[in-house]
Design an enzyme around this catalytic site. Structure first.
Site: not given
Ligand code: GAL
Length: 805
Positions: A421, A498
């Site tokens: 991100e 993710e």
């Molecule tokens: C994502 C991020 C992670 C964590 C997660 C929590 O956007 O890449 O590191 O922060 O959100 O939901």
């Protein structure tokens, strides 16, 4: 400790090429002195450190501290102290160091380390997740030498999660001849053809970076010998004699293996390469490298293939902390995490969002996990005030190169991630940087695809994507976009890097008619929540950008073009306690809590991702009479589940359409709720939950009753609070006191509650929803450990753990 094995050597070289003094790589973890705080002059050998604390590395001073909302790392960073720390160690230089190259290797120091030896400055390393080394021969002297390390983690906040502070990974002292294979100097690249039944024809390209620290060029021969996992000789290739000048050289050898045994998730077999440098019939250096042979391919239409077989990536993201042990690495603690993940069907790990400890990758190789090895959470644009963006311009090339060089022989690694991100996806500077980072990786390894985990879903506005340099598109969240991905990104390979970010607290149940988004959006203050500082384990709460576990799973399993998913996260981790404010200090995202106890969604994945029969019901069975309680069942390998309350059937249910569980609304009465799963009318599994009476006793269960007397090995002892007849008391929260005798000590305690401010380094812990944990660490002395747990009003319990060499 790695030592040279002469017998093996003699066996391998029956015609006896003589061996000069062998390469050694010794643990450099013991006998350090530590001071928490700044100390002027501490780099000087004569500095008086008599009053400093003596300790063995790996060490994380943050985890030893007290939680405090005012700690500069903030709750997002785990709410523990950071600051500056000094480490010093006196040691005797290896014999004849003058004729040798002596390296001190640090696997990782968080962060901004500076190192001195005998008062000479060796250098600094800002990034806390990089491995690095210093060559020290010219600074050494006979007898006592002194190394001093300053660690500066004072500029805070510097991370979106808990980082830990200190020399939190292993340190090694390596001694080689002056002509030797460089650190991370060996690389085995392979391509495989004719894949059938776990074997293939492998073309290997072996490269060795050689150094020559002698005064002049030298005539040498390089011999590469490969052994299979059983130690059987596979092949040997000897170079002609050649000149190695003082600037060093990379030498290549091409070989092939017929019917090579392929590394896979199910059969993670490896080969061993021994590289020898021979001069005047004398082996002057010998280095061992493990590697694996496998073929990994992403396909835009059909997803991921390992050795020509389709394999859905069933992954989780993991941060590096080990719960109550903090960031200080411990191989057994990492192995346990991976065992727990394996048990739920995970086949891939994303090392979010940084290079892991080298031992973690060794475990993934051995245990059969695919790995997405990630370099950065930010580039030049920051996410937190004092994060790595400050060092990015000067260090990113070096840090990225070192990650690839260090890690590229691991068969487990299938993807290099250049970032998570990254803010540069939103502006045009992202194009040039992406191209640069991808080319840094490709210069060192062309065999693996490069990916980045993206969130900007408008392709035209995503400048990392626009760089047109990534091999696989990594999408974070946005599970509703999976479906049309091939339409919107024709011929682009796709992985959900993710997903989910569901929020759960183990053992806490709260039904809801709709799925809750906590927080609701990016603007509204979080006012929902409850006095328990908990999130329901019914899989009905998630961050607004995410989804419940079921929502994403349903989408991911539908489409072949989705190579797989990495769920955020496998385990809860320290820091990022979203959505709750202080005293919450660790994440709610884990499928498993911080102590390693599974939440219910663990069994959802187990029912989907494994073939082992699963029948799991939730919640517990202690409610107020007359309440309507939702009972959920996760199951597989069956057509239906029938639920009974106190012997009376409440009906059969089976998953319809996309369902991933079945559920009943039950008018609560105490007693036994029982589920039976059946296939073709035949019983598959029976699961029962009973109403527990008042807490009466403690049960202790060690994950291992025999551990090694190596000063490192661990036994994780689960404490269960039971009623008089042995049912877990679901809301028990007694304070449990531990007494430990014999050959071990308590390395940490926990109960998985995300808002507990009790210390991790203690001999007590409150139970949380009936459970807590004591992590017992072996001393180096053989013997037994007796752990006793007591709590007011409960009968106590003891357990014996054997400690052997
Ligand atoms: C994502 C991020 C992670 C964590 C997660 C929590 O956007 O890449 O590191 O922060 O959100 O939901």
């Amino acid at each position: 400790m790695v030592t040279f094995d002469y017998t093996l050597h003699a066996k391998r070289n029956p015609k006896a090429i003589n061996v000069a003094e062998p390469r050694t790589r010794l643990s450099f973890n013991k006998d350090w002195k530590f001071f928490l705080g700044e100390k002027s002059g501490a780099q000087k050998p004569a500095f008086n450190d008599l009053t400093w604390r003596k300790l063995t590395l790996p060490h994380d001073w943050s985890i030893e501290g007290k939680f405090d909302e005012k700690n500069p790392a903030k709750p997002e960073g785990g709410g523990l102290p950071t600051g500056i720390g000094w480490y010093r160690k006196n040691f005797i230089a290896p014999a004849n160091f003058k004729d040798r190259l002596i390296h001190i290797e640090f696997d990782g120091i968080y962060k901004n380390s500076e190192v001195w030896i005998n008062g000479y400055y060796l250098g600094k390393r800002p990034y806390g997740y990089s491995s690095f080394s210093y060559e020290v021969s010219k600074y050494l002297k006979q007898g006592k030498n002194t190394i001093a390390v300053k660690v500066d983690n004072s500029a805070q906040p510097d991370s979106r999660w808990y980082s830990g502070s200190g020399i939190y990974r292993n340190v090694w002292l390596t001694s080689t001849a002056k002509i030797a294979v460089a650190q991370w100097g060996t690389n085995v690249q392979s391509t495989v053809m004719n894949i059938a039944e776990g074997t293939g024809t492998a073309m290997l390209s072996i490269s060795n970076r050689l150094m020559n620290a002698r005064a002049s060029h030298q005539k040498i021969i390089v011999i590469n010998t490969i052994y299979d996992a059983k130690g059987k000789l596979v092949l040997k290739k000897e170079s002609p004699q050649f000149d190695l000048d003082t600037s060093g050289k990379t030498v290549f050898a091409d070989v092939h293996i017929d019917k090579a045994k392929l590394w896979s998730v199910a059969n993670p077999t490896q080969y061993k390469l021994i590289t020898q440098i021979v001069q005047n019939k004398l082996v002057i250096d010998e280095k061992e490298t493990l590697f694996g042979i496998r073929d990994a391919q992403f396909n835009a239409k059909y997803g991921f293939y390992l050795n020509d077989e389709h394999l859905k990536i069933q992954g989780v993201c993991l941060h590096h902390d080990l719960g109550a042990l903090g960031a200080a690495i411990n191989v057994r603690a990492m192995e346990r995490q991976l065992e727990i993940m394996k048990g739920m069907g995970v086949n891939a790990i994303r090392t979010a969002h940084n290079p892991p400890a080298p031992e973690f990758l060794d475990l993934c190789d051995k245990m059969g996990f695919l790995v997405m090895d990630e370099a950065f959470d930010m580039w030049a644009k920051k996410k937190t005030k004092n994060d790595y963006h400050l060092a990015f311009a000067e260090w990113h090339k070096r840090d990225l190169e070192d990650m690839v060089k260090r890690d590229r022989n691991h068969p487990s690694i299938i993807l290099w991630s250049i970032g998570n991100e990254i803010r540069e996806q939103f502006d045009s500077t992202g194009i040039a940087l992406t191209k640069q980072l991808v080319s840094i990786v490709k210069n060192l390894d062309q065999s693996r695809p490069v990916i980045s985990a993206l969130t900007e879903t408008n392709a035209k506005k995503n400048f990392i994507y626009q760089a047109n340099a990534l091999d696989v598109y990594g999408l974070n969240y946005n599970h509703k976009l999976y479906k049309d991905f091939p339409k919107n990104y024709p011929d682009v390979k796709f992985l959900a890097t993710e997903t989910t970010s569901a929020l759960e607290t183990r053992g806490f149940y709260d039904t809801a008619d709709t799925i809750r988004k906590w927080p609701r959006d990016g603007k509204t203050k979080f006012v929902e929540g409850n006095a328990e500082w908990s999130a329901s384990a019914y899989d009905n709460v998630s961050a607004y950008w995410g989804s419940t576990h079921e929502e994403t799973l349903k989408e991911a399993k539908k489409y072949n073009h989705v190579s797989g998913i990495f769920v955020w996260t496998g385990f809860d981790y320290l820091g990022e306690p979203l959505p709750y404010p202080w005293p919450a200090r660790s994440s709610y995202f884990g499928i498993v809590d911080l102590a390693g106890f599974p939440k219910d969604s663990y069994y959802l994945y187990q029912s989907e991702w494994t073939n082992k029969p699963v029948l799991h019901i939730l919640p517990h069975w202690n409610w107020e009479k007359g309440k309507t309680v939702q009972v959920w069942a996760y199951y597989n390998n069956a057509d239906e589940v029938e639920l009974y309350l106190n012997g009376k059937s409440l009906g059969k249910k089976s998953k319809q359409g996309e369902d991933l569980h079945v559920q009943w609304d039950v008018n609560y009465e105490p007693g036994t709720v029982k589920a039976i799963s059946r296939k073709g009318g035949k019983e598959v599994l029976v699961t029962e939950v009973k109403t527990a009476g008042p807490a009466a006793k403690i049960q202790l269960i060690a994950d291992r009753n025999h551990i090694k007397a190596d000063g490192k090995d661990l036994s994780f002892v689960t404490v269960r609070v039971l009623d008089a007849v042995g049912n877990l008391v679901p809301n028990a929260d007694q304070l449990v006191n531990f007494k430990i005798e014999g050959s071990g000590f308590i390395a940490g305690v926990d109960n998985g509650f995300q808002a507990s401010l009790e210390p991790f380094k203690a001999n007590y812990r409150k139970a949380f929803h009936g459970l807590c944990l004591a992590i017992v660490q072996a001393k180096e002395k053989e013997g037994t450990i007796k752990l006793t747990a007591t709590a007011k009003g409960l009968s106590s319990s003891s357990i014996i753990i054997n400690v052997k060499k």
